[in-house]
Design a protein around this motif. Structure first.
Motif, PDB file in Angstrom:
ATOM      1  N   PHE A   1       0.824  -1.209   0.000  1.00 35.65           N
ATOM      2  CA  PHE A   1       0.000   0.000   0.000  1.00 35.65           C
ATOM      3  C   PHE A   1       0.863   1.266   0.000  1.00 35.65           C
ATOM      4  CE2 PHE A   1      -2.808  -3.231   1.766  1.00 35.65           C
ATOM      5  CZ  PHE A   1      -3.991  -2.988   1.085  1.00 35.65           C
ATOM      6  N   SER A   2       1.848   1.311   0.900  1.00 35.08           N
ATOM      7  CA  SER A   2       2.699   2.496   1.017  1.00 35.08           C
ATOM      8  C   SER A   2       3.990   2.382   0.233  1.00 35.08           C
ATOM      9  CB  SER A   2       3.046   2.741   2.493  1.00 35.08           C
ATOM     10  OG  SER A   2       3.823   1.661   2.997  1.00 35.08           O
ATOM     11  N   GLY A   3       4.337   1.154  -0.177  1.00 30.13           N
ATOM     12  CA  GLY A   3       5.618   0.934  -0.837  1.00 30.13           C
ATOM     13  C   GLY A   3       6.755   0.707   0.137  1.00 30.13           C
ATOM     14  N   ALA A   4       6.424   0.559   1.434  1.00 32.54           N
ATOM     15  CA  ALA A   4       7.454   0.341   2.450  1.00 32.54           C
ATOM     16  C   ALA A   4       8.011  -1.077   2.335  1.00 32.54           C
ATOM     17  CB  ALA A   4       6.873   0.565   3.847  1.00 32.54           C
ATOM     18  N   ASN A   5       9.308  -1.178   2.139  1.00 31.14           N
ATOM     19  CA  ASN A   5       9.988  -2.476   2.057  1.00 31.14           C
ATOM     20  C   ASN A   5      11.347  -2.308   2.718  1.00 31.14           C
ATOM     21  OD1 ASN A   5      11.140  -4.910   1.418  1.00 31.14           O
ATOM     22  ND2 ASN A   5      10.561  -4.874  -0.746  1.00 31.14           N
ATOM     23  N   PHE A   6      11.415  -2.658   4.011  1.00 32.26           N
ATOM     24  CA  PHE A   6      12.611  -2.388   4.803  1.00 32.26           C
ATOM     25  C   PHE A   6      13.037  -3.619   5.587  1.00 32.26           C
ATOM     26  CE2 PHE A   6      10.103   1.624   4.839  1.00 32.26           C
ATOM     27  CZ  PHE A   6      10.957   2.404   4.063  1.00 32.26           C
ATOM     28  N   PRO A   7      14.347  -3.801   5.768  1.00 33.38           N
ATOM     29  CA  PRO A   7      14.828  -4.859   6.665  1.00 33.38           C
ATOM     30  C   PRO A   7      14.700  -4.402   8.112  1.00 33.38           C
ATOM     31  CG  PRO A   7      16.678  -3.610   5.819  1.00 33.38           C
ATOM     32  CD  PRO A   7      15.457  -3.065   5.132  1.00 33.38           C
ATOM     33  N   ALA A   8      14.899  -5.306   9.025  1.00 36.47           N
ATOM     34  CA  ALA A   8      14.931  -4.942  10.440  1.00 36.47           C
ATOM     35  C   ALA A   8      16.258  -4.256  10.752  1.00 36.47           C
ATOM     36  CB  ALA A   8      14.762  -6.190  11.302  1.00 36.47           C
ATOM     37  N   GLY A   9      16.258  -3.458  11.822  1.00 36.55           N
ATOM     38  CA  GLY A   9      17.493  -2.844  12.282  1.00 36.55           C
ATOM     39  C   GLY A   9      17.695  -1.430  11.785  1.00 36.55           C
ATOM     40  N   PRO A  10      18.864  -0.844  12.091  1.00 34.79           N
ATOM     41  CA  PRO A  10      19.148   0.540  11.710  1.00 34.79           C
ATOM     42  C   PRO A  10      19.411   0.684  10.216  1.00 34.79           C
ATOM     43  CG  PRO A  10      21.051  -0.438  12.790  1.00 34.79           C
ATOM     44  CD  PRO A  10      19.948  -1.441  12.906  1.00 34.79           C
ATOM     45  N   GLN A  11      18.976   1.778   9.648  1.00 31.78           N
ATOM     46  CA  GLN A  11      19.148   2.060   8.220  1.00 31.78           C
ATOM     47  C   GLN A  11      18.873   3.545   7.989  1.00 31.78           C
ATOM     48  OE1 GLN A  11      15.602  -0.097   6.271  1.00 31.78           O
ATOM     49  NE2 GLN A  11      15.595  -0.709   8.428  1.00 31.78           N
ATOM     50  N   THR A  12      19.225   4.037   6.805  1.00 32.34           N
ATOM     51  CA  THR A  12      18.980   5.429   6.455  1.00 32.34           C
ATOM     52  C   THR A  12      18.018   5.478   5.276  1.00 32.34           C
ATOM     53  OG1 THR A  12      21.166   6.135   7.228  1.00 32.34           O
ATOM     54  CG2 THR A  12      20.039   7.578   5.674  1.00 32.34           C
ATOM     55  N   VAL A  13      16.980   6.304   5.377  1.00 31.19           N
ATOM     56  CA  VAL A  13      15.966   6.383   4.331  1.00 31.19           C
ATOM     57  C   VAL A  13      15.882   7.807   3.785  1.00 31.19           C
ATOM     58  CG1 VAL A  13      14.603   4.490   5.272  1.00 31.19           C
ATOM     59  CG2 VAL A  13      14.126   6.831   6.018  1.00 31.19           C
ATOM     60  N   SER A  14      15.508   7.910   2.516  1.00 30.65           N
ATOM     61  CA  SER A  14      15.335   9.215   1.898  1.00 30.65           C
ATOM     62  C   SER A  14      14.369   9.094   0.733  1.00 30.65           C
ATOM     63  CB  SER A  14      16.676   9.777   1.410  1.00 30.65           C
ATOM     64  OG  SER A  14      17.228   8.960   0.393  1.00 30.65           O
TER      65      SER A  14
END
Length: 379
Positions: free
Chosen positions: A196-209
């Motif tokens: 729905f939102s396009g969110a596709n992330f692994p667990a843990g720390p990361q940087t998004v933009s």
């Protein structure tokens, strides 16, 4: 808006704020917003398919942002937060309002989710303005101002706070700002994949933009606490973004600063009288991150409404007491940790899940720019 407050002096040195930002007449002249008085700034994230000047976003940009077509979304307010700045000094406090909070709307619109106040006000004004001959960008901007006024009225009734200023950021602008600051460090308790939102992330720390940053703050499907988990994400994201900017070269390097200014100009719409520099001077220690984020208390996170489906049930009297007590407790303190107010007795399990996110472990973030800085992990 938080970035502008934190770096207001540098921003204004680079360019007069009046020359770039889109402004709308949504605050009554009778409202006292003079320096030294309490300031309550309503900050909203608009699910709109235009930029701050009413220009339609290109179809390819909407697709990249998972925003649907130009007629989708209804220009609801996906993010609603009141930033309270005490007139007599003391740290600022941000109060998040879940977008699905079920409240009485102004102007006879009935009782609905608070995020729809903008749409009801906007649609009513759009019809009247169009009939009177207004068209094009002016039609979009002026009907949007009516939506903002309806949202302001609904928020004032719920919180008991008098809104002195207004700021709105649009979909594309939010993505552009996150890119201009070089990305924002975040951390997730578990991996997510939401179409729905396009969110596709692994667990843990990361940087998004960019589009990924927008997906991070917009996702609510598949989260244990639904909209309340999304509110928590937004709080943590804003704290991390402000810290990233203040601990980097964004506000001192002319190239990076100009990129941020250009993104803010395109993204942000504010009221006519907002003076960023004056507000920045009124908030002691803002540059060190002394903003406490809180979520208003709820009664039931899975309340079945007669016409609007599942919503978040709230008690205005409890909300107003919580805000008053929180402001009183914050006086003379400088704790920046975001928190979620516990649901009153009888709250749903999803509300309890959201309140637990305030205890999520913090992990070191090498992207935050300052040794020892942390980004809380969230759902």
């Amino acid at each position: 808006m938080l970035l502008l407050l934190a770096g207001g002096g540098i921003y204004l040195a680079a360019r007069s704020i009046d020359s770039g930002l889109s402004r709308v007449d949504v605050i009554s002249p009778s409202i006292d917003s003079a320096l030294g008085t309490d300031q309550n700034i309503l900050l909203v994230g608009l699910d709109t398919r235009t930029d701050s000047f009413g220009n339609p976003l290109p179809a390819d940009e909407l697709a990249a942002l998972h925003a649907g077509g130009g007629d989708d979304g209804g220009d609801n307010t996906d993010t609603i937060m009141v930033l309270h700045i005490p007139g007599g000094g003391g740290p600022a406090t941000g109060f998040s309002i879940p977008r699905d909070s079920y409240v009485a709307l102004p102007d006879g619109f009935g009782t609905h989710k608070i995020n729809s106040a903008y749409t009801y006000g906007q649609n009513a004004a759009h019809q009247q303005l169009a009939q009177s001959g207004v068209s094009g960008n002016q039609l979009a901007v002026r009907s949007g101002a009516a939506g903002a006024k309806a949202t302001i009225s609904a928020v004032q009734s719920l919180t008991g706070l008098t809104i002195t200023h207004f700021g709105a950021v649009n979909l594309a602008g939010f993505a552009d700002i996150s890119t201009a600051v070089g990305g924002v460090p975040v951390c997730l308790n578990a991996k997510v994949d939401d179409s729905f939102s396009g969110a596709n992330f692994p667990a843990g720390p990361q940087t998004v933009s960019g589009a990924q940053a927008l997906a991070f703050v917009r996702q609510r499907h598949g989260l244990p606490g639904g909209d309340l988990d999304r509110v928590r994400r937004q709080q943590v994201f804003l704290s991390s973004m402000a810290h990233t900017v203040l601990s980097s070269n964004t506000l001192t390097d002319s190239t990076e600063r100009d990129a941020l200014i250009a993104a803010v100009d395109k993204a942000l719409t504010v009221d006519q009288s907002l003076d960023v520099l004056s507000l920045a001077e009124q908030v002691p220690g803002l540059s060190s991150g002394s903003i406490g984020f809180h979520t208003i208390p709820i009664v039931n996170a899975a309340y079945e409404t007669p016409d609007d489906g599942e919503a978040v049930q709230v008690d205005p009297s409890a909300v107003q007491k919580f805000i008053a007590d929180t402001d009183s407790g914050r006086s003379g303190t400088s704790s920046p940790a975001p928190s979620t107010a516990p649901a009153p007795s009888g709250g749903s399990s999803s509300a309890a899940a959201a309140s637990k996110t305030s205890a999520a472990p913090a992990v070191p973030s090498s992207d935050a720019g300052t040794a020892g800085s942390t980004v809380p992990c969230v759902n």
